[in-house]
Design a protein around this motif. Structure first.
Motif, mmCIF file in Angstrom:
data_model
loop_
_atom_site.group_PDB
_atom_site.id
_atom_site.type_symbol
_atom_site.label_atom_id
_atom_site.label_comp_id
_atom_site.label_asym_id
_atom_site.label_seq_id
_atom_site.Cartn_x
_atom_site.Cartn_y
_atom_site.Cartn_z
ATOM 1 N N GLY A 6 0.853 -1.183 0.000
ATOM 2 C CA GLY A 6 0.000 0.000 0.000
ATOM 3 C C GLY A 6 0.885 1.228 0.000
ATOM 4 O O GLY A 6 1.921 1.273 0.673
ATOM 5 N N ILE A 7 0.486 2.216 -0.797
ATOM 6 C CA ILE A 7 1.280 3.450 -0.919
ATOM 7 C C ILE A 7 0.405 4.621 -0.510
ATOM 8 O O ILE A 7 -0.763 4.699 -0.889
ATOM 9 C CB ILE A 7 1.760 3.617 -2.378
ATOM 10 C CG1 ILE A 7 2.738 2.471 -2.724
ATOM 11 C CG2 ILE A 7 2.426 4.986 -2.588
ATOM 12 C CD1 ILE A 7 3.150 2.405 -4.175
ATOM 13 N N ASP A 8 0.962 5.518 0.305
ATOM 14 C CA ASP A 8 0.269 6.766 0.651
ATOM 15 C C ASP A 8 1.103 7.929 0.133
ATOM 16 O O ASP A 8 2.169 8.228 0.683
ATOM 17 C CB ASP A 8 0.105 6.871 2.178
ATOM 18 C CG ASP A 8 -0.420 8.245 2.603
ATOM 19 O OD1 ASP A 8 -0.932 8.990 1.733
ATOM 20 O OD2 ASP A 8 -0.314 8.574 3.809
ATOM 21 N N SER A 9 0.610 8.554 -0.933
ATOM 22 C CA SER A 9 1.287 9.750 -1.439
ATOM 23 C C SER A 9 0.556 10.940 -0.828
ATOM 24 O O SER A 9 -0.418 11.448 -1.387
ATOM 25 C CB SER A 9 1.216 9.772 -2.971
ATOM 26 O OG SER A 9 1.807 10.944 -3.463
ATOM 27 N N SER A 10 1.000 11.349 0.340
ATOM 28 C CA SER A 10 0.259 12.379 1.075
ATOM 29 C C SER A 10 0.904 13.737 0.848
ATOM 30 O O SER A 10 1.827 13.884 0.037
ATOM 31 C CB SER A 10 0.195 12.036 2.561
ATOM 32 O OG SER A 10 1.459 12.177 3.138
ATOM 33 N N THR A 11 0.436 14.750 1.554
ATOM 34 C CA THR A 11 0.900 16.099 1.282
ATOM 35 C C THR A 11 2.403 16.231 1.545
ATOM 36 O O THR A 11 3.136 16.748 0.706
ATOM 37 C CB THR A 11 0.127 17.106 2.149
ATOM 38 O OG1 THR A 11 -1.255 16.783 2.073
ATOM 39 C CG2 THR A 11 0.355 18.527 1.672
ATOM 40 N N GLU A 411 0.861 3.926 9.613
ATOM 41 C CA GLU A 411 0.537 4.630 8.365
ATOM 42 C C GLU A 411 -0.787 4.080 7.857
ATOM 43 O O GLU A 411 -0.830 3.163 7.024
ATOM 44 C CB GLU A 411 1.671 4.453 7.349
ATOM 45 C CG GLU A 411 2.984 5.076 7.789
ATOM 46 C CD GLU A 411 2.871 6.574 8.110
ATOM 47 O OE1 GLU A 411 1.896 7.209 7.669
ATOM 48 O OE2 GLU A 411 3.743 7.096 8.836
ATOM 49 N N TYR A 412 -1.887 4.647 8.351
ATOM 50 C CA TYR A 412 -3.193 4.046 8.094
ATOM 51 C C TYR A 412 -3.677 4.240 6.657
ATOM 52 O O TYR A 412 -4.439 3.415 6.157
ATOM 53 C CB TYR A 412 -4.206 4.517 9.154
ATOM 54 C CG TYR A 412 -3.857 3.865 10.474
ATOM 55 C CD1 TYR A 412 -4.224 2.554 10.711
ATOM 56 C CD2 TYR A 412 -3.067 4.512 11.416
ATOM 57 C CE1 TYR A 412 -3.837 1.904 11.869
ATOM 58 C CE2 TYR A 412 -2.675 3.881 12.585
ATOM 59 C CZ TYR A 412 -3.064 2.574 12.808
ATOM 60 O OH TYR A 412 -2.671 1.928 13.942
ATOM 61 N N VAL A 413 -3.238 5.298 6.002
ATOM 62 C CA VAL A 413 -3.629 5.468 4.595
ATOM 63 C C VAL A 413 -2.950 4.374 3.754
ATOM 64 O O VAL A 413 -3.601 3.677 2.959
ATOM 65 C CB VAL A 413 -3.264 6.874 4.081
ATOM 66 C CG1 VAL A 413 -3.552 6.992 2.594
ATOM 67 C CG2 VAL A 413 -4.023 7.943 4.872
ATOM 68 N N ALA A 414 -1.661 4.199 3.971
ATOM 69 C CA ALA A 414 -0.936 3.149 3.239
ATOM 70 C C ALA A 414 -1.508 1.768 3.591
ATOM 71 O O ALA A 414 -1.646 0.892 2.724
ATOM 72 C CB ALA A 414 0.554 3.217 3.577
ATOM 73 N N ASP A 415 -1.884 1.592 4.854
ATOM 74 C CA ASP A 415 -2.456 0.300 5.270
ATOM 75 C C ASP A 415 -3.783 0.032 4.567
ATOM 76 O O ASP A 415 -4.072 -1.099 4.164
ATOM 77 C CB ASP A 415 -2.700 0.291 6.785
ATOM 78 C CG ASP A 415 -1.399 0.231 7.574
ATOM 79 O OD1 ASP A 415 -0.351 -0.057 6.962
ATOM 80 O OD2 ASP A 415 -1.441 0.476 8.795
ATOM 81 N N GLY A 416 -4.608 1.080 4.429
ATOM 82 C CA GLY A 416 -5.890 0.917 3.736
ATOM 83 C C GLY A 416 -5.662 0.552 2.282
ATOM 84 O O GLY A 416 -6.365 -0.288 1.708
ATOM 85 N N ALA A 417 -4.676 1.195 1.685
ATOM 86 C CA ALA A 417 -4.354 0.874 0.289
ATOM 87 C C ALA A 417 -3.888 -0.579 0.188
ATOM 88 O O ALA A 417 -4.269 -1.309 -0.741
ATOM 89 C CB ALA A 417 -3.284 1.839 -0.230
ATOM 90 N N ALA A 418 -3.078 -1.020 1.161
ATOM 91 C CA ALA A 418 -2.603 -2.420 1.137
ATOM 92 C C ALA A 418 -3.775 -3.386 1.300
ATOM 93 O O ALA A 418 -3.840 -4.424 0.614
ATOM 94 C CB ALA A 418 -1.577 -2.627 2.257
ATOM 95 N N ARG A 419 -4.719 -3.024 2.161
ATOM 96 C CA ARG A 419 -5.890 -3.908 2.342
ATOM 97 C C ARG A 419 -6.718 -3.968 1.054
ATOM 98 O O ARG A 419 -7.218 -5.024 0.667
ATOM 99 C CB ARG A 419 -6.742 -3.394 3.520
ATOM 100 C CG ARG A 419 -7.846 -4.355 3.906
ATOM 101 C CD ARG A 419 -8.501 -3.989 5.237
ATOM 102 N NE ARG A 419 -9.570 -4.905 5.559
ATOM 103 C CZ ARG A 419 -10.781 -4.551 5.989
ATOM 104 N NH1 ARG A 419 -11.063 -3.263 6.183
ATOM 105 N NH2 ARG A 419 -11.709 -5.454 6.258
ATOM 106 N N GLN A 420 -6.803 -2.836 0.376
ATOM 107 C CA GLN A 420 -7.520 -2.825 -0.906
ATOM 108 C C GLN A 420 -6.795 -3.716 -1.925
ATOM 109 O O GLN A 420 -7.424 -4.461 -2.688
ATOM 110 C CB GLN A 420 -7.626 -1.401 -1.441
ATOM 111 C CG GLN A 420 -8.482 -1.312 -2.689
ATOM 112 C CD GLN A 420 -8.208 -0.048 -3.470
ATOM 113 O OE1 GLN A 420 -7.102 0.178 -3.940
ATOM 114 N NE2 GLN A 420 -9.219 0.791 -3.603
#
Ligand SMILES: Nc1ncnc2c1ncn2[C@@H]1O[C@H](COP(=O)(O)OP(=O)(O)O)[C@@H](O)[C@H]1O
Ligand SMILES: O=C(CO)[C@@H](O)[C@H](O)COP(=O)(O)O
Length: 468
Positions: A6-11, A411-420
């Motif tokens: 999962g990748i989080d490209s945040s601000t 890193e919950y955004v990246a974790d959500g992406a990984a779960r997706q």
């Protein structure tokens, strides 16, 4: 073991997690910084993604990847797929008056909520496109496709082979101002309204667990990806009654819900989640950087700032945290303010406390607004960089008036992406049941007097800076 990423490209940065597809156990992670500013060449995000992936030990052994990213950012591509101009980010406020014009052009705020559940503010992609049409018409003319940060990064991973291979998802599309989360359809008439008659190609909206392509490197399946807030809700497995508060660069209050809000005040946007449901959401422009600014002002680090904040009551000192202007309430030209200074409260402790309380009061306003629209608000799940502050965690329940669960730092955004990604790989009807992070629950006695004092001072900041 089958691995997903999962990748989080945040601000502020790019974060990568690699997890076991079956259990969700963290295997390894990496990160890289983004450049500062509200106008960024997307190539910097692609470079940071490559750096974060390398920091995570590469993704050669990973079977599926999904990208979550900051919402709303306007990326314009020409017919060859090259970026027309640097992306304008969610927190770029030059489009504030374009948003007002767009509202008028459709017949008012209610017309927008009825159409797409969103009233344009500077953050919304449609407002940025109107700004482009009015200020850089040549760039608008050259724009053959418009997409969002997660769409573009997913496309880069796939090899960026043609504009017609661009994809997005419902979660991120719902933040554009030209997609309705209620009907699951684009409103290309609103895109055309924003761009004064131009109608560039939009990414295809993929299903929540669709494999949208293959990574050009080693052929890993690519999930549809989503906006950062939808990804965080997916990681947290947010349920009815849970309000997710994220204190990153932005301050966000959202809830996974079956309710589609219709808020003509424009504060609560009818965004979509990453599973097919709704994600009513409010967003402020002033999250954790308010704490960064106060720490800098006091010459301390975050740990000391938290200690200072917990060492004294605010005793009448109020900080209104509109340091970057504000989006909720919609006061793009507002400035921050400190009010109520006396001899006895002119100390670092009082100032630190006022910064933490001011930040939390703005978010508490958001929780109230969600409740007012019929969303259950039984408890708060607190995430984002600001949740690492002990003062934020301890004072949040007293300001919010509900228990606050703080999942272990991650890193919950990246974790959500990984779960997706794991969901897309499985082909199952539901996302995989991963073991949840343990959370510390904070409770406290509500302090309505702090909120009342904040509300009266907030109203003194009318949005027009007195000086410059
Ligand atoms: N211990 C802490 N206390 C308060 N703020 C913190 C702490 N650690 C990090 N931050 C702040 O959190 C922010 C980064 O959070 P993050 O959720 O990663 O943001 P984003 O997703 O917008 O890039 C930065 O402004 C950083 O200074
Ligand atoms: O604009 C919004 C949501 O509407 C922001 O939440 C951005 O999506 C950026 O998030 P962070 O970088 O603060 O996580």
């Amino acid at each position: 073991m089958t691995l997903v990423a999962g990748i989080d490209s945040s601000t502020q940065s790019c974060k990568v997690v690699v997890r076991d597809a079956e259990t969700g156990a963290l295997v390894r992670s990496g990160r890289a910084k983004h450049p500062p500013g509200t106008e960024v060449d997307p190539q910097h995000w692609a470079d940071a993604m490559a750096e974060a992936v390398a920091d995570a030990g590469g993704l050669d052994d990973v079977d599926a990847i999904s990208v979550g990213a900051q919402q709303h950012g306007m990326i314009c591509l020409d017919a060859e797929g090259s970026v027309v101009r640097p992306a304008l980010l969610w927190n770029d406020t030059r489009s504030a008056s374009s948003a007002t014009d767009l509202i008028d052009d459709l017949g008012g705020a209610q017309a927008w909520t009825d159409a797409v559940g969103v009233v344009p503010v500077a953050a919304i992609t449609a407002a940025k496109l109107r700004w482009l049409a009015d200020n850089e018409p040549d760039a608008a003319d050259r724009t053959a496709a418009v997409c969002l940060p997660h769409d573009w990064l997913t496309w880069q991973l796939s090899g960026a082979t043609g504009l017609d291979t661009l994809t997005t998802d419902r979660g991120d599309a719902s933040g554009t101002g030209y997609f309705s989360a209620a009907t699951n359809a684009y409103r290309t008439d609103l895109l055309s309204l924003a761009l004064r008659g131009r109608e560039p190609l939009l990414p295809r909206v993929a299903g929540p667990s669709e494999v949208v392509g293959r990574a050009s490197s080693k052929g890993a399946a690519l999930g549809p990806g989503t906006g950062d807030n939808a990804a965080a809700a997916l990681a947290l497995d947010a349920r009815d009654g849970d309000v997710v508060v994220s204190i990153g660069t932005s301050g966000v209050v959202s809830a996974v819900s079956t309710v589609t809000p219709n808020d003509a005040s424009g504060e609560v946007a009818a965004f979509a989640d990453a599973t097919g449901r709704q994600l009513p959401l409010l967003c402020t422009l002033n999250g954790a950087p308010v704490l960064d600014a106060m720490a800098k002002l006091l010459g301390v680090d975050h740990a000391r700032l938290a200690e200072l904040a917990l060492s004294s009551a605010s005793e009448g000192l109020v900080l209104v945290p509109f340091l970057e202007g504000e989006r909720t309430p919609n006061r793009p030209a507002a400035t921050g303010a400190i009010h109520g200074l006396r001899q006895h409260n002119s100390t670092p402790g009082h100032l630190a406390r006022a910064a933490v309380e001011g930040l939390l009061c703005g978010l508490a306003d958001g929780i109230d607004r969600l409740r007012h629209l019929g969303v259950r608000t039984d408890r708060v799940l607190l995430v984002g960089g600001g949740a690492r502050s002990r003062a934020i965690c301890e004072l949040a329940p007293t300001i919010f008036g509900v228990p606050v669960a703080v999942p272990e730092p991650g890193e919950y955004v990246a974790d959500g992406a990984a779960r997706q990604a794991a969901w897309a790989l499985s082909g199952d009807a539901e996302p995989p049941s991963w073991t949840h992070a343990t959370a510390t629950v904070y409770e406290g006695v509500a302090t309505p007097e702090i909120r009342d004092r904040y509300s009266s001072v907030r109203e003194l900041t009318d949005g027009s800076p007195l000086l410059g």
